[in-house]
Design a protein around this motif. Sequence first.
Motif, mmCIF file in Angstrom:
data_model
loop_
_atom_site.group_PDB
_atom_site.id
_atom_site.type_symbol
_atom_site.label_atom_id
_atom_site.label_comp_id
_atom_site.label_asym_id
_atom_site.label_seq_id
_atom_site.Cartn_x
_atom_site.Cartn_y
_atom_site.Cartn_z
ATOM 1 N N LEU A 12 -27.163 -84.929 39.067
ATOM 2 C CA LEU A 12 -26.799 -85.496 40.366
ATOM 3 C C LEU A 12 -28.029 -85.906 41.162
ATOM 4 N N ALA A 13 -29.066 -85.084 41.114
ATOM 5 C CA ALA A 13 -30.304 -85.435 41.809
ATOM 6 C C ALA A 13 -30.898 -86.704 41.208
ATOM 7 N N LEU A 14 -30.858 -86.818 39.881
ATOM 8 C CA LEU A 14 -31.360 -88.007 39.206
ATOM 9 C C LEU A 14 -30.584 -89.246 39.648
ATOM 10 N N MET A 15 -29.251 -89.153 39.667
ATOM 11 C CA MET A 15 -28.434 -90.299 40.081
ATOM 12 C C MET A 15 -28.688 -90.656 41.536
ATOM 13 N N HIS A 16 -28.864 -89.652 42.373
ATOM 14 C CA HIS A 16 -29.174 -89.894 43.783
ATOM 15 C C HIS A 16 -30.528 -90.610 43.915
ATOM 16 N N ASP A 17 -31.515 -90.183 43.146
ATOM 17 C CA ASP A 17 -32.829 -90.835 43.158
ATOM 18 C C ASP A 17 -32.742 -92.282 42.681
ATOM 19 N N ILE A 18 -31.955 -92.525 41.641
ATOM 20 C CA ILE A 18 -31.774 -93.889 41.143
ATOM 21 C C ILE A 18 -31.148 -94.761 42.216
ATOM 22 N N ALA A 19 -30.149 -94.237 42.910
ATOM 23 C CA ALA A 19 -29.523 -94.998 44.001
ATOM 24 C C ALA A 19 -30.576 -95.391 45.039
ATOM 25 N N GLY A 20 -31.453 -94.445 45.379
ATOM 26 C CA GLY A 20 -32.521 -94.738 46.338
ATOM 27 C C GLY A 20 -33.477 -95.797 45.826
ATOM 28 N N GLN A 21 -33.836 -95.724 44.551
ATOM 29 C CA GLN A 21 -34.730 -96.724 43.968
ATOM 30 C C GLN A 21 -34.100 -98.112 43.965
ATOM 31 N N LEU A 22 -32.788 -98.161 43.848
ATOM 32 C CA LEU A 22 -32.075 -99.438 43.870
ATOM 33 C C LEU A 22 -31.820 -99.930 45.300
ATOM 34 N N GLY A 23 -32.190 -99.114 46.286
ATOM 35 C CA GLY A 23 -31.924 -99.478 47.680
ATOM 36 C C GLY A 23 -30.472 -99.303 48.042
ATOM 37 N N GLY A 24 -29.796 -98.425 47.318
ATOM 38 C CA GLY A 24 -28.365 -98.252 47.517
ATOM 39 C C GLY A 24 -27.986 -96.852 47.913
ATOM 40 N N ALA A 25 -26.744 -96.500 47.606
ATOM 41 C CA ALA A 25 -26.204 -95.194 47.987
ATOM 42 C C ALA A 25 -25.324 -94.657 46.864
ATOM 43 N N LEU A 26 -25.263 -93.336 46.793
ATOM 44 C CA LEU A 26 -24.412 -92.650 45.831
ATOM 45 C C LEU A 26 -23.519 -91.705 46.608
ATOM 46 N N GLU A 27 -22.225 -91.753 46.319
ATOM 47 C CA GLU A 27 -21.308 -90.819 46.962
ATOM 48 C C GLU A 27 -20.283 -90.335 45.957
ATOM 49 N N ILE A 28 -19.837 -89.115 46.182
ATOM 50 C CA ILE A 28 -18.788 -88.522 45.363
ATOM 51 C C ILE A 28 -17.655 -88.156 46.299
ATOM 52 N N THR A 29 -16.481 -88.695 46.002
ATOM 53 C CA THR A 29 -15.346 -88.509 46.899
ATOM 54 C C THR A 29 -14.078 -88.202 46.100
ATOM 55 N N PRO A 30 -13.120 -87.542 46.745
ATOM 56 C CA PRO A 30 -11.806 -87.411 46.107
ATOM 57 C C PRO A 30 -11.198 -88.803 45.959
ATOM 58 N N SER A 31 -10.372 -88.977 44.945
ATOM 59 C CA SER A 31 -9.712 -90.266 44.743
ATOM 60 C C SER A 31 -8.276 -90.009 44.290
ATOM 61 N N ALA A 32 -7.505 -91.070 44.206
ATOM 62 C CA ALA A 32 -6.121 -90.933 43.749
ATOM 63 C C ALA A 32 -6.074 -90.366 42.333
ATOM 64 N N MET A 33 -7.070 -90.678 41.531
ATOM 65 C CA MET A 33 -7.118 -90.193 40.152
ATOM 66 C C MET A 33 -7.637 -88.762 40.081
ATOM 67 N N GLY A 34 -8.546 -88.405 40.968
ATOM 68 C CA GLY A 34 -9.162 -87.078 40.958
ATOM 69 C C GLY A 34 -10.461 -87.074 41.749
ATOM 70 N N THR A 35 -11.560 -87.454 41.069
ATOM 71 C CA THR A 35 -12.871 -87.523 41.709
ATOM 72 C C THR A 35 -13.532 -88.831 41.313
ATOM 73 N N ALA A 36 -14.171 -89.485 42.279
ATOM 74 C CA ALA A 36 -14.866 -90.747 42.016
ATOM 75 C C ALA A 36 -16.323 -90.635 42.427
ATOM 76 N N LEU A 37 -17.207 -91.049 41.527
ATOM 77 C CA LEU A 37 -18.619 -91.206 41.839
ATOM 78 C C LEU A 37 -18.842 -92.692 42.049
ATOM 79 N N ARG A 38 -19.398 -93.057 43.190
ATOM 80 C CA ARG A 38 -19.572 -94.470 43.544
ATOM 81 C C ARG A 38 -21.039 -94.747 43.825
#
Length: 116
Positions: A79-105
């Motif tokens: 998760l820390a790695l994915m969060h760092d990648i999001a930062g390097q891309l100038g973006g954002a990473l979030e994990i939220t409940p979804s209709a299916m279960g859990t979504a990583l965006r």
Amino acid sequence: MAVDGDIEIDCARAKSVGLVVVEATVNALKYALAGLEKGRIETRVRCFRGEVELVVENDGAPFPIGASFQSTEVSGKGLALMHDIAGQLGGALEITPSAMGTALRLTFPVALPQRC
């Protein structure tokens, strides 16, 4: 994996996005779907308003939403790695409940001359 529309990004960004897909899928298998006879993981990519959105969603056990990316509640460094990648891309990473279960965006802006 479902891809909505034409998306062109440079090779370095594509590798980073691929790493997020792999890590999110491994985490879903290792944690959310562990011990289940079957489960579902869906991966979608779309581009709109100059941003790429990657969603990796599963129908397994819910992610502890209050947990931080560096929390000991969630073992490993993925998760820390994915969060760092999001930062390097100038973006954002979030994990939220979804209709299916859990979504990583993962969302990040598309830089010119790339298109979306």
